[in-house]
Design a protein around this motif. Structure first.
Motif, PDB file in Angstrom:
ATOM      1  N   ARG A  55     -16.744  30.464 -82.727  1.00  0.00           N
ATOM      2  CA  ARG A  55     -15.672  31.079 -83.483  1.00  0.00           C
ATOM      3  C   ARG A  55     -14.903  32.108 -82.674  1.00  0.00           C
ATOM      4  O   ARG A  55     -13.893  32.623 -83.123  1.00  0.00           O
ATOM      5  N   SER A  56     -15.395  32.466 -81.526  1.00  0.00           N
ATOM      6  CA  SER A  56     -14.830  33.562 -80.746  1.00  0.00           C
ATOM      7  C   SER A  56     -13.320  33.474 -80.713  1.00  0.00           C
ATOM      8  O   SER A  56     -12.757  32.474 -80.332  1.00  0.00           O
ATOM      9  N   PHE A  57     -12.690  34.534 -81.118  1.00  0.00           N
ATOM     10  CA  PHE A  57     -11.232  34.569 -81.116  1.00  0.00           C
ATOM     11  C   PHE A  57     -10.740  35.996 -80.917  1.00  0.00           C
ATOM     12  O   PHE A  57     -10.007  36.277 -79.974  1.00  0.00           O
ATOM     13  N   ASP A  58     -11.178  36.863 -81.812  1.00  0.00           N
ATOM     14  CA  ASP A  58     -10.664  38.237 -81.816  1.00  0.00           C
ATOM     15  C   ASP A  58     -10.794  38.912 -80.454  1.00  0.00           C
ATOM     16  O   ASP A  58      -9.878  39.559 -79.974  1.00  0.00           O
ATOM     17  N   MET A  59     -11.980  38.733 -79.860  1.00  0.00           N
ATOM     18  CA  MET A  59     -12.241  39.431 -78.607  1.00  0.00           C
ATOM     19  C   MET A  59     -11.237  38.991 -77.532  1.00  0.00           C
ATOM     20  O   MET A  59     -10.739  39.803 -76.754  1.00  0.00           O
ATOM     21  N   ILE A  60     -10.961  37.687 -77.513  1.00  0.00           N
ATOM     22  CA  ILE A  60     -10.014  37.168 -76.524  1.00  0.00           C
ATOM     23  C   ILE A  60      -8.615  37.680 -76.829  1.00  0.00           C
ATOM     24  O   ILE A  60      -7.890  38.128 -75.936  1.00  0.00           O
ATOM     25  N   ALA A  61      -8.252  37.653 -78.108  1.00  0.00           N
ATOM     26  CA  ALA A  61      -6.915  38.106 -78.493  1.00  0.00           C
ATOM     27  C   ALA A  61      -6.720  39.572 -78.109  1.00  0.00           C
ATOM     28  O   ALA A  61      -5.667  39.951 -77.608  1.00  0.00           O
ATOM     29  N   VAL A  62      -7.742  40.374 -78.330  1.00  0.00           N
ATOM     30  CA  VAL A  62      -7.593  41.804 -78.088  1.00  0.00           C
ATOM     31  C   VAL A  62      -7.674  42.131 -76.597  1.00  0.00           C
ATOM     32  O   VAL A  62      -6.921  42.949 -76.086  1.00  0.00           O
ATOM     33  N   MET A  63      -8.579  41.464 -75.868  1.00  0.00           N
ATOM     34  CA  MET A  63      -8.811  41.872 -74.487  1.00  0.00           C
ATOM     35  C   MET A  63      -7.886  41.232 -73.470  1.00  0.00           C
ATOM     36  O   MET A  63      -7.442  41.881 -72.537  1.00  0.00           O
ATOM     37  N   THR A  64      -7.614  39.929 -73.591  1.00  0.00           N
ATOM     38  CA  THR A  64      -6.865  39.271 -72.515  1.00  0.00           C
ATOM     39  C   THR A  64      -5.709  38.413 -72.997  1.00  0.00           C
ATOM     40  O   THR A  64      -4.947  37.912 -72.178  1.00  0.00           O
ATOM     41  N   SER A  65      -5.594  38.174 -74.293  1.00  0.00           N
ATOM     42  CA  SER A  65      -4.614  37.206 -74.803  1.00  0.00           C
ATOM     43  C   SER A  65      -4.778  35.864 -74.107  1.00  0.00           C
ATOM     44  O   SER A  65      -3.795  35.179 -73.844  1.00  0.00           O
ATOM     45  N   GLY A  66      -5.983  35.505 -73.766  1.00  0.00           N
ATOM     46  CA  GLY A  66      -6.232  34.189 -73.177  1.00  0.00           C
ATOM     47  C   GLY A  66      -6.040  34.155 -71.671  1.00  0.00           C
ATOM     48  O   GLY A  66      -6.338  33.156 -71.030  1.00  0.00           O
ATOM     49  N   GLY A  67      -5.528  35.231 -71.104  1.00  0.00           N
ATOM     50  CA  GLY A  67      -5.184  35.223 -69.697  1.00  0.00           C
ATOM     51  C   GLY A  67      -6.338  35.555 -68.789  1.00  0.00           C
ATOM     52  O   GLY A  67      -7.425  35.808 -69.274  1.00  0.00           O
ATOM     53  N   PRO A  68      -6.209  35.594 -67.475  1.00  0.00           N
ATOM     54  CA  PRO A  68      -4.943  35.320 -66.790  1.00  0.00           C
ATOM     55  C   PRO A  68      -4.561  33.849 -66.867  1.00  0.00           C
ATOM     56  O   PRO A  68      -5.442  33.001 -66.802  1.00  0.00           O
ATOM     57  N   TYR A  69      -3.302  33.607 -66.995  1.00  0.00           N
ATOM     58  CA  TYR A  69      -2.701  32.276 -67.123  1.00  0.00           C
ATOM     59  C   TYR A  69      -3.579  31.286 -67.882  1.00  0.00           C
ATOM     60  O   TYR A  69      -3.886  30.208 -67.423  1.00  0.00           O
ATOM     61  N   GLY A  70      -3.962  31.703 -69.069  1.00  0.00           N
ATOM     62  CA  GLY A  70      -4.677  30.787 -69.956  1.00  0.00           C
ATOM     63  C   GLY A  70      -6.051  30.388 -69.486  1.00  0.00           C
ATOM     64  O   GLY A  70      -6.632  29.445 -70.016  1.00  0.00           O
ATOM     65  N   SER A  71      -6.636  31.109 -68.518  1.00  0.00           N
ATOM     66  CA  SER A  71      -7.908  30.645 -67.997  1.00  0.00           C
ATOM     67  C   SER A  71      -9.088  31.092 -68.844  1.00  0.00           C
ATOM     68  O   SER A  71     -10.205  30.689 -68.583  1.00  0.00           O
ATOM     69  N   CYS A  72      -8.892  31.920 -69.845  1.00  0.00           N
ATOM     70  CA  CYS A  72     -10.046  32.253 -70.680  1.00  0.00           C
ATOM     71  C   CYS A  72      -9.829  31.897 -72.134  1.00  0.00           C
ATOM     72  O   CYS A  72     -10.460  32.448 -73.017  1.00  0.00           O
ATOM     73  N   THR A  73      -8.949  30.942 -72.403  1.00  0.00           N
ATOM     74  CA  THR A  73      -8.787  30.513 -73.787  1.00  0.00           C
ATOM     75  C   THR A  73     -10.011  29.719 -74.239  1.00  0.00           C
ATOM     76  O   THR A  73     -10.712  29.118 -73.427  1.00  0.00           O
ATOM     77  N   VAL A  74     -10.263  29.741 -75.517  1.00  0.00           N
ATOM     78  CA  VAL A  74     -11.229  28.826 -76.121  1.00  0.00           C
ATOM     79  C   VAL A  74     -10.431  28.020 -77.152  1.00  0.00           C
ATOM     80  O   VAL A  74      -9.261  28.306 -77.378  1.00  0.00           O
ATOM     81  N   LEU A  75     -11.077  27.038 -77.755  1.00  0.00           N
ATOM     82  CA  LEU A  75     -10.325  26.173 -78.671  1.00  0.00           C
ATOM     83  C   LEU A  75      -9.649  26.974 -79.774  1.00  0.00           C
ATOM     84  O   LEU A  75      -8.473  26.780 -80.062  1.00  0.00           O
ATOM     85  N   ALA A  76     -10.383  27.909 -80.386  1.00  0.00           N
ATOM     86  CA  ALA A  76      -9.795  28.664 -81.493  1.00  0.00           C
ATOM     87  C   ALA A  76      -8.577  29.439 -81.026  1.00  0.00           C
ATOM     88  O   ALA A  76      -7.568  29.523 -81.728  1.00  0.00           O
ATOM     89  N   TYR A  77      -8.646  29.982 -79.820  1.00  0.00           N
ATOM     90  CA  TYR A  77      -7.510  30.762 -79.342  1.00  0.00           C
ATOM     91  C   TYR A  77      -6.341  29.874 -78.951  1.00  0.00           C
ATOM     92  O   TYR A  77      -5.181  30.175 -79.236  1.00  0.00           O
ATOM     93  N   GLN A  78      -6.649  28.764 -78.293  1.00  0.00           N
ATOM     94  CA  GLN A  78      -5.574  27.853 -77.881  1.00  0.00           C
ATOM     95  C   GLN A  78      -4.835  27.343 -79.112  1.00  0.00           C
ATOM     96  O   GLN A  78      -3.610  27.207 -79.109  1.00  0.00           O
ATOM     97  N   MET A  79      -5.598  27.074 -80.164  1.00  0.00           N
ATOM     98  CA  MET A  79      -4.999  26.623 -81.412  1.00  0.00           C
ATOM     99  C   MET A  79      -3.999  27.659 -81.923  1.00  0.00           C
ATOM    100  O   MET A  79      -2.863  27.349 -82.255  1.00  0.00           O
ATOM    101  N   TYR A  80      -4.439  28.899 -81.918  1.00  0.00           N
ATOM    102  CA  TYR A  80      -3.592  29.996 -82.389  1.00  0.00           C
ATOM    103  C   TYR A  80      -2.341  30.112 -81.518  1.00  0.00           C
ATOM    104  O   TYR A  80      -1.225  30.252 -81.996  1.00  0.00           O
ATOM    105  N   GLN A  81      -2.573  30.017 -80.217  1.00  0.00           N
ATOM    106  CA  GLN A  81      -1.479  30.184 -79.267  1.00  0.00           C
ATOM    107  C   GLN A  81      -0.432  29.079 -79.420  1.00  0.00           C
ATOM    108  O   GLN A  81       0.764  29.350 -79.462  1.00  0.00           O
ATOM    109  N   GLU A  82      -0.902  27.831 -79.515  1.00  0.00           N
ATOM    110  CA  GLU A  82       0.045  26.724 -79.667  1.00  0.00           C
ATOM    111  C   GLU A  82       0.826  26.875 -80.961  1.00  0.00           C
ATOM    112  O   GLU A  82       2.029  26.630 -81.008  1.00  0.00           O
ATOM    113  N   SER A  83       0.138  27.292 -82.032  1.00  0.00           N
ATOM    114  CA  SER A  83       0.821  27.400 -83.317  1.00  0.00           C
ATOM    115  C   SER A  83       1.782  28.574 -83.324  1.00  0.00           C
ATOM    116  O   SER A  83       2.930  28.442 -83.728  1.00  0.00           O
TER     117      SER A  83
END
Lengths: 283, 423, 294
Positions: free
Chosen positions: C227-255
């Protein structure tokens, strides 16, 4: 008891042990302590690059006063209470009912319903983002505290049902047989047998639900937008954007946000472990 | 596209006229606040990171409340969070007024019918006469959908005292720029301060190199998806950028912080220059502001005319607003030259009206002077291209800055995205 | 009427008890999840009309390098999070002593659990900051330079997951502490008589009794990891250049960032399927445990 208790009379050993554990706690909480330290630091010191040293000047009052006076954190705080308290009460009531039925009135399909509750709760909440938002818009609840309350009650009911069902299932079966023998209706059984016995579980559940709802950030940004309803987590993140270089203020606000669940937890810690022991572990 | 370019270059000229002119008979005249604005509510969603601007907006709201009897509610959002929130709130729960960006980013919402046509307000207040061609930044097919706000001229910023101390002058061309970078490094300064956590600074750097190498027409063609990302015209851009990366021109681990921290490094004399807009001033302590100075991005290919990124923010009335009349009344008050001027001065932006009070900010005045030398302008990477493309593009450019060796793979991916979006 | 009621109340009342929770959960959570699957078959910008595209989103997903990055990162999260149960158990063992003052220390260990993710993100952001972070302080003390973890594609996921691990350990610790509280003292005493001590006691007498709670701890941890999402959103926004996205975050980002709700929904659906596999495993374990108890 395991590990074997250190004997009562080995005073020095006990003191040393306690000291050792205290040291581990300090290491464990070091990052948090740093934030607390920053929250009492003055802005000049931060600008000068003193991030970790002992503050030369304590700005505890100024920083926290700034949080209350220059930001809307106090309002966000109240919003969070308005959202969290009804959510917790709603979850406790609904899950006691569902947990009671699912554990004591097996029927065809009851396992399936239980599985749906558990399974639904395990889903990453983000995948429901768009439909839930649309639903709240259709109900006219978007950007009100009710949208968050309804969503949190619905979502947490899944986990809470699992918890309450396990707890009620672990209660001695004789009690229910006795109630049935006396001709007690399901409602009477609920009132006179279940409710008095599940209090510790409710206490544990209340803390967990409170923590989950209070700390929610994702739904706060999906379902609200105006300051009048925004909860404290969304407020905190906004603050981070608005006060980028005023880390002392952000830290003070961070500590402020963390306070209620921590206080609540400390107050109810005894019930918490007891409830969890019976609810989650024995189930 | 030609019409757009013409519009852009005239936009710039109007801006000059505007700021150059003194208070000059503010023709707005008696702003009439209709009596019907009684006991109604006007809600505003702002995205202001600048505390001073928030204060001014609040002050203007309070003044307006006193005059009109209406109640004004301001909800401020974090600048980055607002970019995503606006997609939801324009559809559901729209405020009466919101902040946004003119140009393509505005047009995307106009096309979906989410911004209200405020041509009536333009006519009522006679804005065209004070905005001139700037009107085009908020115009779609003869209708106006917003009010242009402050303009941001992008370029390199530096500290005068640091440059004086090392006997440096701002580099004029590429050779000087490379030499300057080496000098900065040997003085233990990061040549170019950059924080790409929010991605867009990487997009801006690309813009500026591409404008200097390929010029505006080709750049805009790329933004419009008409040029492939694998096109040979981009080879020198990435080659030269690669040289800078290899030579260590940019802040190390720039992807872990945003522009604020990069700006602080400039203020703290840890870096020599920074590519940003006048709002870099907010990273500086008040006492250090006089040291802050602007220099244009150096020339790369001789003979390419001077084109710059010049972004114009804007303010809008959502089509779904509940109180569209009240919104117009407040905007009319807010947009009075003295009010708008005060609001924009706080962020060091260039006012769009030609009758705003002259700025006391040397940086704004310098930007105005510089604009006179600019031939034509684009807005910014994420304002000029499709939002989906911008997201992929800026991510990819950040990756290039960290892993320049992956250039072919990165550009191949971008080309795939371009094809998907623009066909 | 009254007879009818009496004849049926044994099932009517329970049904009435069940309904509010069921209806709320069904309409909000389950229906929304299914609607997401429906959206994934469309091309939709979140505002205008939806266009039916069949499986096109899934086909594109299969060819999207970012998707595999996210998938890989989800696995990393899962592996790192698997440290939470053993560390939580170790901490629980350490504090499971009745000494005056231990209770307050115990509570302090739980603190990370009740902190908001935004808070944890802020806290760890400072730990990792390459210029003045705690980590740099530590490295600096030995004359080194800390790696900028959050801007290094190799380390970033580990660093963010480690931040997420902090509260997760506290959660597992609480569960195990509850488990240790309900150990069967007779079995322990018997073990002691047999001369089992330390590790052997743990391995052969204690752990078997903790299997139930261990199961829950692992389940909670797997959910947390996926489920990890919040931590990524708050700390890196998925970066650098999308290298730390997870499925939940990528879903959010694409949407949300790219306005591709259909594509985002397709990613969500994949996550949904992964979750269902796990949920099936969990429910199976739950039912089995119940049968063996009965």
């Amino acid at each position: 008891m395991y590990p074997r208790p250190i004997p009562e009379d080995a005073r020095i050993q006990r003191a040393l042990y306690l000291g050792g554990v205290a040291l581990v706690v300090i290491l464990w909480l070091l990052p948090l302590l740093a934030v607390m330290l920053t929250s009492i630091r003055s802005n000049e010191e931060l600008m000068a690059g003193n991030y970790w040293g002992w503050p030369q000047k304590f700005s505890l009052i100024e920083n926290y006063k700034a949080v209350f006076e220059q930001t809307a954190m106090l309002r966000f705080f109240l919003n969070s209470l308005l959202i969290t308290i009804p959510s917790v009460i709603g979850v406790l009531i609904l899950s006691t009912l569902t947990g009671f039925v699912l554990s004591r009135y097996p029927f065809r399909g009851s396992n399936l319903i239980f599985a749906l509750f558990v399974g639904g709760n395990f889903l990453p909440a983000q995948i429901m983002m768009i439909p839930v938002r649309d639903l709240m818009v259709r109900l006219g609840l978007y950007d009100t505290v009710y949208a968050l309350i309804i969503f949190h009650i619905a979502f947490q009911t899944g986990f809470a049902t699992l918890f309450m069902r396990n707890f009620i299932a672990a209660l001695p079966g004789e009690l229910f047989q006795a109630a049935r023998a006396e001709g007690a209706s399901p409602f009477q059984t609920l009132r006179h047998v279940v409710v008095p016995l599940v209090r510790p579980a409710l206490a544990a559940l209340a803390i967990l639900t409170f923590t989950f709802v209070w700390n929610d950030y994702f739904w706060a940004i999906v379902l609200t937008q105006s300051d009048a309803v925004k909860p404290v987590t969304a407020g905190l993140n906004n603050l981070r954007g608005e006060w980028t270089s005023a880390w002392n203020i952000v830290s003070a606000a961070t500590i402020f946000v963390a306070l209620p669940p921590v206080v609540m937890f400390f107050m109810m810690q005894k019930h918490f472990v007891a409830g969890l022991t019976m609810g989650a572990v024995k189930g | 596209m030609t019409t757009k370019l013409a519009a852009l270059s005239t936009t710039r000229r109007r801006f000059l006229k505007g700021t150059g002119a003194a208070l000059a008979a503010s023709a707005t005249g008696g702003l009439c606040l209709p009596a019907l604005a009684q006991a109604q509510e006007i809600t505003i969603i702002s995205n202001l990171g600048n505390a001073q601007q928030r204060e001014i907006l609040q002050r203007l709201a309070t003044e307006f409340e006193a005059k009109s009897g209406a109640k004004v509610v301001i909800n401020n959002m974090d600048h980055e969070a607002h970019k995503t929130a606006i997609r939801s709130y324009l559809v559901v729960g729209a405020p009466d007024i919101c902040f946004w960006f003119s140009g393509n980013r505005m047009k995307a919402f106009v096309a979906k019918g989410l911004f209200d046509d405020i041509s009536d307000l333009f006519a009522r207040e006679n804005y065209k006469s004070v905005l001139g061609a700037t009107t085009s930044a908020v115009t779609v097919g003869d209708k106006q959908y917003g009010l242009p706000m402050g303009g941001i001229l992008w370029g390199l910023f530096y500290r005068k005292d640091v440059f004086a101390q090392h006997n440096w002058t701002p580099p004029k061309d590429w050779k000087e720029f490379l030499a300057f970078g080496e000098a900065a490094k040997s003085a233990n300064l990061v040549p170019i301060s950059m924080g790409t956590k929010e991605l867009w600074p990487a997009g801006g750097w690309f813009d500026h190199m591409n404008l200097r190498i390929n010029g505006l027409d080709k750049h805009i063609a790329l933004m419009d998806g008409k040029v492939q990302y694998t096109d040979p015209m981009l080879t020198p851009v990435f080659d030269k950028w690669n040289d800078l990366l290899k030579a260590g021109f940019f802040s190390p681990s720039h992807s872990s912080f945003g522009w604020e921290q990069a700006g602080a490094a400039l203020a703290q004399k840890k870096a020599a220059m920074m590519d940003l807009g006048g709002f870099v001033r907010s990273a500086f302590p008040e006492a250090d502001l006089p040291q802050l100075a602007y220099a244009p991005f150096p020339e790369i290919v001789p003979g390419v005319a001077r084109y710059e990124d010049f972004s114009v923010n804007s303010i809008h009335v959502p089509a779904n607003a509940k109180n569209r009349q009240g919104a117009r009344d407040f905007l009319a008050y807010f947009y009075k030259p003295e009010n708008l001027g005060a609001f924009l001065a706080a962020e060091g932006a260039i006012p769009p009206r030609n009758d705003c009070p002259p700025s006391h900010d040397p940086l704004v005045n310098a930007a105005v002077e510089e604009l006179k030398k600019v031939v034509a302008t684009s807005q910014y990477y994420d304002r000029d291209t499709d939002p989906d493309m911008a997201q992929e593009g800026m991510t990819a450019l950040q990756e290039f800055m960290v892993k320049p060796d992956r250039r072919d793979q990165i550009l191949g991916r971008l080309e795939k995205t371009r094809k998907r979006i623009f066909g | 009427m009254s007879r009818l009621w009496r004849r049926n109340r044994h099932w009517v009342t329970p049904a009435l008890f069940l309904l509010p929770g069921l209806i709320l959960f069904g309409t909000v959570i389950l229906a929304a999840s299914i609607e997401t699957v429906w959206i994934s078959l469309h091309d939709w910008d979140g505002i205008g009309a939806k266009t039916w595209v069949g499986l096109a989103n899934y086909i594109e997903l299969a060819d999207d390098p970012q998707f595999y990055v996210s998938l890989k990162n989800n696995v990393i999260w899962l592996l790192i999070f698997m440290l939470a149960p053993p560390i939580g158990l170790a901490l629980a063992l350490i504090v499971n002593q009745q000494i005056r003052g231990m209770r307050i220390l115990k509570s302090l260990f739980f603190v990370p659990l009740v902190l908001a993710t935004v808070t944890v993100g802020v806290v760890f952001g400072w730990v990792y900051d390459p210029n003045f972070g705690l980590l740099q302080l530590l490295f600096g003390a030995f004359g080194g330079t800390a790696p900028a973890l959050l801007s290094d594609e190799t380390f970033v996921t580990f660093a963010v997951a480690a931040a997420g691990l902090w509260p997760q350990i506290a959660f597992c610790m609480i569960l195990f502490l509850a488990g240790l509280n309900s150990l069967n003292d007779d079995l322990i005493a018997a073990g002691r008589v047999d001369g089992a001590r330390g590790w052997r006691m743990l391995r052969h007498v204690v752990l078997p009794q903790l299997s139930q709670v261990g199961f829950i701890a692992i389940a909670v941890t797997v959910i947390g990891a996926l489920r990890s999402f919040d931590m990524i959103a708050v700390m890196t926004s998925g970066g650098p250049y999308g290298s730390c996205t997870v499925l939940a975050y990528q879903m959010y980002q694409e949407s949300i960032f790219s306005y591709r709700f259909g594509y985002g929904a397709a990613i969500a659906t994949v996550l949904f399927v992964i979750m269902i596999v796990f949920i099936a495993w969990y429910l199976n374990g739950l039912i089995k445990a119940e049968r063996s108890n009965a």
